[in-house]
Design a protein around this motif. Structure first.
Motif, mmCIF file in Angstrom:
data_model
loop_
_atom_site.group_PDB
_atom_site.id
_atom_site.type_symbol
_atom_site.label_atom_id
_atom_site.label_comp_id
_atom_site.label_asym_id
_atom_site.label_seq_id
_atom_site.Cartn_x
_atom_site.Cartn_y
_atom_site.Cartn_z
ATOM 1 N N PHE A 1 -2.750 4.230 0.819
ATOM 2 C CA PHE A 1 -3.968 3.230 -0.150
ATOM 3 C C PHE A 1 -4.328 2.589 0.397
ATOM 4 C CE2 PHE A 1 -3.131 0.591 -4.165
ATOM 5 C CZ PHE A 1 -4.823 1.447 -4.402
ATOM 6 N N MET B 1 2.638 6.869 -6.754
ATOM 7 C CA MET B 1 1.484 7.736 -6.984
ATOM 8 C C MET B 1 2.029 9.533 -7.147
ATOM 9 S SD MET B 1 -2.360 6.573 -6.622
ATOM 10 C CE MET B 1 -2.755 5.122 -6.677
ATOM 11 N N ALA C 1 1.427 -5.104 -8.007
ATOM 12 C CA ALA C 1 1.754 -5.610 -7.118
ATOM 13 C C ALA C 1 1.961 -7.463 -6.321
ATOM 14 C CB ALA C 1 0.503 -5.353 -6.007
ATOM 15 N N ALA D 1 -6.914 12.838 -4.375
ATOM 16 C CA ALA D 1 -6.710 12.865 -3.284
ATOM 17 C C ALA D 1 -4.745 13.059 -3.213
ATOM 18 C CB ALA D 1 -6.843 11.646 -2.563
ATOM 19 N N VAL D 2 -4.002 12.341 -3.829
ATOM 20 C CA VAL D 2 -2.568 12.117 -3.271
ATOM 21 C C VAL D 2 -2.465 13.813 -3.699
ATOM 22 C CG1 VAL D 2 -0.671 11.233 -4.018
ATOM 23 C CG2 VAL D 2 -2.315 9.721 -3.089
ATOM 24 N N ARG E 1 -2.208 -8.222 -6.914
ATOM 25 C CA ARG E 1 -3.468 -7.351 -7.560
ATOM 26 C C ARG E 1 -3.059 -6.742 -8.669
ATOM 27 N NH1 ARG E 1 -6.347 -7.402 -2.616
ATOM 28 N NH2 ARG E 1 -4.222 -8.293 -1.657
ATOM 29 N N ASP F 1 2.906 11.457 -10.234
ATOM 30 C CA ASP F 1 1.914 13.056 -9.994
ATOM 31 C C ASP F 1 3.315 13.868 -10.551
ATOM 32 O OD1 ASP F 1 0.167 14.258 -9.941
ATOM 33 O OD2 ASP F 1 0.952 15.337 -7.952
ATOM 34 N N PHE G 1 -4.731 -4.338 -11.387
ATOM 35 C CA PHE G 1 -5.067 -2.999 -11.965
ATOM 36 C C PHE G 1 -5.404 -2.049 -12.625
ATOM 37 C CE2 PHE G 1 -4.704 -0.227 -8.177
ATOM 38 C CZ PHE G 1 -3.783 -1.149 -7.522
ATOM 39 N N PHE H 1 5.386 12.427 3.386
ATOM 40 C CA PHE H 1 4.283 11.037 2.906
ATOM 41 C C PHE H 1 3.804 9.935 3.668
ATOM 42 C CE2 PHE H 1 5.129 6.687 2.287
ATOM 43 C CZ PHE H 1 5.285 6.625 -0.027
ATOM 44 N N GLU I 1 1.008 -1.093 0.147
ATOM 45 C CA GLU I 1 -0.382 0.157 -0.026
ATOM 46 C C GLU I 1 0.997 0.911 0.099
ATOM 47 O OE1 GLU I 1 -1.069 -2.643 2.521
ATOM 48 O OE2 GLU I 1 -2.455 -2.876 1.364
ATOM 49 N N ASP I 2 1.718 1.579 0.952
ATOM 50 C CA ASP I 2 2.901 2.458 0.741
ATOM 51 C C ASP I 2 3.898 2.758 -0.314
ATOM 52 O OD1 ASP I 2 2.043 3.557 3.175
ATOM 53 O OD2 ASP I 2 3.769 2.513 4.031
ATOM 54 N N ILE J 1 2.420 1.714 -3.382
ATOM 55 C CA ILE J 1 1.802 1.927 -4.480
ATOM 56 C C ILE J 1 1.178 4.028 -4.443
ATOM 57 C CG2 ILE J 1 -0.217 2.194 -5.383
ATOM 58 C CD1 ILE J 1 -0.259 -0.978 -5.141
ATOM 59 N N LYS J 2 1.427 4.019 -3.388
ATOM 60 C CA LYS J 2 1.132 5.518 -2.449
ATOM 61 C C LYS J 2 2.538 5.470 -2.960
ATOM 62 C CE LYS J 2 1.258 7.630 1.759
ATOM 63 N NZ LYS J 2 0.547 7.720 3.583
ATOM 64 N N LEU J 3 3.700 5.999 -2.721
ATOM 65 C CA LEU J 3 4.865 6.602 -2.851
ATOM 66 C C LEU J 3 4.559 6.622 -4.950
ATOM 67 C CD1 LEU J 3 7.600 7.367 -2.914
ATOM 68 C CD2 LEU J 3 8.290 4.447 -2.202
ATOM 69 N N LEU K 1 -0.288 11.397 4.217
ATOM 70 C CA LEU K 1 -1.011 11.367 2.903
ATOM 71 C C LEU K 1 -1.860 10.034 2.778
ATOM 72 C CD1 LEU K 1 1.143 11.410 -0.639
ATOM 73 C CD2 LEU K 1 -0.372 12.944 0.654
ATOM 74 N N TYR L 1 -8.737 8.269 -5.262
ATOM 75 C CA TYR L 1 -7.659 8.193 -4.278
ATOM 76 C C TYR L 1 -6.733 8.943 -5.178
ATOM 77 C CZ TYR L 1 -3.598 7.059 -1.387
ATOM 78 O OH TYR L 1 -2.316 6.407 -0.869
ATOM 79 N N ASP M 1 -9.776 -8.496 -3.975
ATOM 80 C CA ASP M 1 -9.698 -9.538 -4.784
ATOM 81 C C ASP M 1 -11.327 -10.167 -6.157
ATOM 82 O OD1 ASP M 1 -7.185 -10.006 -5.744
ATOM 83 O OD2 ASP M 1 -6.667 -11.523 -4.077
#
Lengths: 247, 247
Positions: B241, A178, A199, A222-223, A209, A182, A211, B235, A171-172, A174-176, B238, A219, B246
């Motif tokens: 995510f 993004m 991932a 928001a980021v 996953r 950006d 996607f 960071f 999760e982190d 993917i945030k990074l 934020l 999301y 699934d």
């Protein structure tokens, strides 16, 4: 242009690619640049491409055909015994495709070039991440250099260098990514949403996953807006500069 | 490589340049890339250069000679009536110098090229900021595009785009530029301290604070390490995510 990043974590591999291709600013399309293959229980392979679209599509199509034609004498990437072998196959194929087109018709420097990020895991091997050059040779990531970028790499690099941590969660990560995307998208018109994400969990030996983050993803928005605010706040908190006194 | 930024504020103009030049990674030197001229009460002119060092030094030397030789028939930048005229002079000179060397001896693409940021104020005119291309033509900054970068521009751009504010103080602008330079220096070995700075106050018609930030400057070090911490904290703040479920 293009922006793709492959990231190596202790938990696995994370891939993100944009989907914009352009030939001039008035010829813009959306094309997939991330491709995944899997044989559940045995392997998961992800490939991301930057460069000439005809070249990268030819490489991907040939990998697809070989992986589907069981009668083919050459083993495909679904039969290769290690990620190193897969990297070799993709590298040779890339070099081959570029050579065919580079010597026919138009001759412009490097116009058929492409670069590829390849990652995945096969059988007993550990997850591996490669960057493959147009010449067909490649380098492999390690925790010293735990990520590869291709395409428009510079705008999004500072935050990767500063905030990457091998122990981070998917999760982190993917945030990074993004945030990094950006910064790039804000600076270069030819990089754009939607973004493809994969991932891959180390040891799972199947695709994780996979996607797509769409244009109006809440999301992502928001980021994107949150990051501007957070950056300005971080900047404000740095110690104030004092101009040197006049002599 | 090089990194220079010229920034337009309501309060005036701020210039920052690095001082590293290199010809290969084993031939590194420190050279000044920022030059200032003034006639107190009448004008202040600042010029920053990126590109071939022989070209930029020739341009600066010729500007110096012309400004010192009162008998010269051509007026120098200290006699020009407006910043636009100065930009024209510098542009022609740059084009001239490149042309002389480009047609003699070695012929490599763009090898004698250079780009210049020029800013200042003369008499009744307002402060103006220009970017001059190797072809001798130039563009001018406005509050729509309030800064120019030359050299290795990409790494340090995202923070400029996000945190610039036309109303900011000189102190904040210098802090902002330091963050931008730090991101660049961390990513590109051929950009390095010391940094030269000039903060020109609109309407003062004389050079403002001109100073050098040395290799071990404690404030620069505080910004550099503080920015890493601040970025990671920004960071972290934020929103998290969540991986899609699934199917």
């Amino acid at each position: 242009m293009t922006y793709c990043v492959g990231l190596m974590l202790k938990k696995g591999l994370v891939f993100m690619s944009d989907t914009r291709t352009n030939s001039g600013v008035d010829n813009i399309s959306t094309f997939q640049k991330m491709f995944t293959w899997e044989v559940p229980g045995d392997r998961s392979i992800t490939l991301m491409t930057a460069g000439n679209l005809a070249t990268t599509q030819a490489v991907v199509s040939m990998l697809e055909e070989r992986s589907k034609g069981p009668g083919d004498r050459k083993p495909g990437i679904l039969e290769a015994e290690s990620m190193f072998q897969v990297a070799n196959m993709v590298g040779s194929l890339l070099k081959e495709v570029i050579a065919v087109h580079a010597n026919a018709g138009q001759r412009a420097d490097a116009v058929f070039d492409a670069t590829i990020i390849l990652g995945g895991q096969i059988g007993e091997g550990s997850p591996r991440l490669f960057m493959i050059y147009p010449e067909g040779n490649f380098i492999e990531a390690s925790f010293d250099t735990p990520f590869f970028q291709i395409g428009e790499t510079k705008y999004g690099r500072p935050i990767l260098v500063r905030a990457y941590d091998p122990d981070m969660s998917f999760e982190d990560a993917i945030k990074l990514l993004m945030v990094s995307f950006d910064s790039t998208i804000k600076a270069n018109l030819s990089v754009s949403l939607p973004l493809d994400v994969h991932a891959y969990e180390a040891g799972s030996l199947k695709n994780g996953r996979v996607f797509r983050i769409q244009q109006d993803d809440p999301y992502y928005e928001a980021v994107s807006s949150g990051w501007g605010v957070a950056l300005r706040e971080a900047f404000r908190q740095l110690p104030a500069f004092a101009l040197p006194k006049d002599d």
